[in-house]
Write a protein that holds these residues in place. Structure first.
Motif, PDB file in Angstrom:
ATOM      1  N   GLU A 139       3.519  13.917  -3.303  1.00 27.83           N
ATOM      2  CA  GLU A 139       4.495  13.170  -2.509  1.00 27.83           C
ATOM      3  C   GLU A 139       4.032  11.720  -2.464  1.00 27.83           C
ATOM      4  OE1 GLU A 139       4.745  14.899   1.370  1.00 27.83           O
ATOM      5  OE2 GLU A 139       5.602  16.767   0.610  1.00 27.83           O
ATOM      6  N   LEU A 140       4.984  10.807  -2.569  1.00 24.34           N
ATOM      7  CA  LEU A 140       4.698   9.370  -2.511  1.00 24.34           C
ATOM      8  C   LEU A 140       5.208   8.827  -1.180  1.00 24.34           C
ATOM      9  CD1 LEU A 140       3.808   6.682  -3.814  1.00 24.34           C
ATOM     10  CD2 LEU A 140       6.126   6.530  -4.781  1.00 24.34           C
ATOM     11  N   ALA A 193       4.998   5.407   6.990  1.00 21.24           N
ATOM     12  CA  ALA A 193       5.707   6.593   7.475  1.00 21.24           C
ATOM     13  C   ALA A 193       6.972   6.888   6.669  1.00 21.24           C
ATOM     14  CB  ALA A 193       6.071   6.406   8.946  1.00 21.24           C
ATOM     15  N   ARG A 194       7.204   6.161   5.586  1.00 22.24           N
ATOM     16  CA  ARG A 194       8.418   6.329   4.777  1.00 22.24           C
ATOM     17  C   ARG A 194       8.106   7.145   3.529  1.00 22.24           C
ATOM     18  NH1 ARG A 194      11.001   2.878   0.555  1.00 22.24           N
ATOM     19  NH2 ARG A 194       9.081   1.661   0.594  1.00 22.24           N
ATOM     20  N   ALA A 219       3.456  -3.501  -6.619  1.00 14.81           N
ATOM     21  CA  ALA A 219       4.370  -4.572  -6.232  1.00 14.81           C
ATOM     22  C   ALA A 219       5.711  -4.032  -5.741  1.00 14.81           C
ATOM     23  CB  ALA A 219       4.581  -5.525  -7.402  1.00 14.81           C
ATOM     24  N   THR A 220       6.162  -2.912  -6.308  1.00 15.51           N
ATOM     25  CA  THR A 220       7.481  -2.375  -5.944  1.00 15.51           C
ATOM     26  C   THR A 220       7.421  -0.860  -5.812  1.00 15.51           C
ATOM     27  OG1 THR A 220       8.200  -2.014  -8.229  1.00 15.51           O
ATOM     28  CG2 THR A 220       8.617  -4.206  -7.279  1.00 15.51           C
ATOM     29  N   ASP A 221       8.464  -0.306  -5.190  1.00 12.40           N
ATOM     30  CA  ASP A 221       8.579   1.152  -5.102  1.00 12.40           C
ATOM     31  C   ASP A 221       8.649   1.776  -6.490  1.00 12.40           C
ATOM     32  OD1 ASP A 221       8.629   0.907  -2.338  1.00 12.40           O
ATOM     33  OD2 ASP A 221      10.706   1.581  -2.115  1.00 12.40           O
ATOM     34  N   ASP A 222       9.359   1.132  -7.398  1.00 11.29           N
ATOM     35  CA  ASP A 222       9.488   1.676  -8.754  1.00 11.29           C
ATOM     36  C   ASP A 222       8.135   1.755  -9.463  1.00 11.29           C
ATOM     37  OD1 ASP A 222      12.223   2.129  -8.554  1.00 11.29           O
ATOM     38  OD2 ASP A 222      12.739   0.175  -9.412  1.00 11.29           O
ATOM     39  N   ASP A 223       7.306   0.739  -9.282  1.00  6.60           N
ATOM     40  CA  ASP A 223       5.956   0.781  -9.861  1.00  6.60           C
ATOM     41  C   ASP A 223       5.164   1.952  -9.274  1.00  6.60           C
ATOM     42  OD1 ASP A 223       6.507  -1.498 -11.341  1.00  6.60           O
ATOM     43  OD2 ASP A 223       5.482  -2.848  -9.946  1.00  6.60           O
ATOM     44  N   HIS A 271       0.843  -1.195   0.000  1.00  4.96           N
ATOM     45  CA  HIS A 271       0.000   0.000   0.000  1.00  4.96           C
ATOM     46  C   HIS A 271       0.881   1.250   0.000  1.00  4.96           C
ATOM     47  CE1 HIS A 271      -2.276   3.286   1.930  1.00  4.96           C
ATOM     48  NE2 HIS A 271      -3.188   2.874   1.081  1.00  4.96           N
ATOM     49  N   TYR A 272       0.543   2.167  -0.887  1.00  6.09           N
ATOM     50  CA  TYR A 272       1.229   3.457  -0.980  1.00  6.09           C
ATOM     51  C   TYR A 272       0.184   4.564  -0.948  1.00  6.09           C
ATOM     52  CZ  TYR A 272       5.239   0.787  -2.710  1.00  6.09           C
ATOM     53  OH  TYR A 272       6.275  -0.099  -2.840  1.00  6.09           O
ATOM     54  N   SER A 273       0.593   5.742  -0.523  1.00  3.97           N
ATOM     55  CA  SER A 273      -0.276   6.918  -0.553  1.00  3.97           C
ATOM     56  C   SER A 273       0.416   8.008  -1.348  1.00  3.97           C
ATOM     57  CB  SER A 273      -0.554   7.435   0.858  1.00  3.97           C
ATOM     58  OG  SER A 273      -1.253   6.476   1.604  1.00  3.97           O
ATOM     59  N   VAL A 274      -0.341   8.592  -2.274  1.00  2.00           N
ATOM     60  CA  VAL A 274       0.139   9.756  -3.009  1.00  2.00           C
ATOM     61  C   VAL A 274      -0.629  10.943  -2.448  1.00  2.00           C
ATOM     62  CG1 VAL A 274       0.280  10.907  -5.246  1.00  2.00           C
ATOM     63  CG2 VAL A 274       0.635   8.440  -5.094  1.00  2.00           C
TER      64      VAL A 274
END
Length: 85
Positions: free
Chosen positions: A70-71, A75-76, A50-54, A29-32
């Motif tokens: 911001e991506l 907390a990272r 699947a990855t940070d690059d994606d 899970h990522y937040s933009v």
């Protein structure tokens, strides 16, 4: 009213199953966060990649529609993007 409550419960249960499936498939899970002209968060867009690059590629596409984004993954902070000129 009961039908609406039932629908909300079914939706919540479905979303939990989706999260479990994504974790099993290696999705993270990522937040933009879209940053407004005042420097404050104006919107959050959730991503599952699947990855940070994606996630970076998708955030870069979002930045084309907004001024600054911001991506983050929890907390990272991963990266910042601005709309290309």
């Amino acid at each position: 009213m009961r039908a609406l409550l039932s629908l909300r419960q079914e939706t919540a249960a479905f979303q939990e199953k989706v999260v479990i499936f994504q974790q099993a498939a290696g999705m993270m899970h990522y937040s933009v966060y879209v940053i407004g002209a005042d420097g404050r968060i104006s919107r959050r867009i959730d991503l599952h990649c699947a990855t940070d690059d994606d996630a970076k590629q998708r955030a870069q596409l979002i930045a084309c529609q907004h001024q600054n984004v911001e991506l983050w993954q929890e907390a990272r902070m991963i990266s910042e993007f601005t709309r290309p000129q």
